[in-house]
Design a protein around this motif. Sequence first.
Motif, PDB file in Angstrom:
ATOM      1  N   UNK A  79     -11.355  35.331   3.597  1.00 42.24           N
ATOM      2  CA  UNK A  79     -11.501  34.106   2.811  1.00 42.24           C
ATOM      3  C   UNK A  79     -10.490  34.091   1.669  1.00 42.24           C
ATOM      4  N   UNK A  80     -10.336  35.243   1.020  1.00 40.65           N
ATOM      5  CA  UNK A  80      -9.412  35.309  -0.114  1.00 40.65           C
ATOM      6  C   UNK A  80      -7.962  35.131   0.314  1.00 40.65           C
ATOM      7  N   UNK A  81      -7.621  35.539   1.537  1.00 44.76           N
ATOM      8  CA  UNK A  81      -6.219  35.495   1.974  1.00 44.76           C
ATOM      9  C   UNK A  81      -5.837  34.167   2.626  1.00 44.76           C
ATOM     10  N   UNK A  82      -6.781  33.281   2.853  1.00 41.80           N
ATOM     11  CA  UNK A  82      -6.463  32.011   3.493  1.00 41.80           C
ATOM     12  C   UNK A  82      -6.684  30.857   2.534  1.00 41.80           C
ATOM     13  N   UNK A  83      -6.063  29.730   2.858  1.00 45.24           N
ATOM     14  CA  UNK A  83      -6.218  28.525   2.037  1.00 45.24           C
ATOM     15  C   UNK A  83      -7.340  27.683   2.617  1.00 45.24           C
TER      16      UNK A  83
END
Length: 176
Positions: A79-83
């Motif tokens: 979640x943190x690495x995607x927009x």
Amino acid sequence: MFNVEVNGPFVAFFVFAAIMIGGAVLMISLEKVVHMVVSMAAVFLGLAGMYVLLDAEFAAFVQVLIYAGAVSILMVFGIMMTKHNAAKEPVRPLHETLAAVGALSLFGLLFYAIRQTDIPETGAAGAGGAPGAVTDNTLAIGELLYTGYIVPFELLSVLLTVAFIGAISLAKKEAE
């Protein structure tokens, strides 16, 4: 109608069931993805509690370690690495009604099947096969894993290592 003895495992079953059902409902109801992951982790922990009630301590330990720990952390990192765009989906009352009818039908079918099933009562067989003997589930799983299934176990570890290295290399290429 029902002859039920209320004891510790009986109450624990309903507590774990409530945690699992509540987490599942929150998982599909919440809008923020991080909150969904926390709800999913609650379901995993409730399932681990159910495994403990079934005397499957090893399965409970693996459930907490792998699913509640590693999978939840992996999802949070994903979640943190995607927009994410904050696009709202339209409300579909027909879709929700059909889903509710399907869920209630499935519940009714499972309830009927469980009530009609005749489960014979047998004594618990232990390690030596004697009724009532204490079993060591972890020892039995370990012996079976490292004797009869050693080749698939090692192949799985190699496959997971390759997948991990591939995920790192893909993430590194996207960062550059």
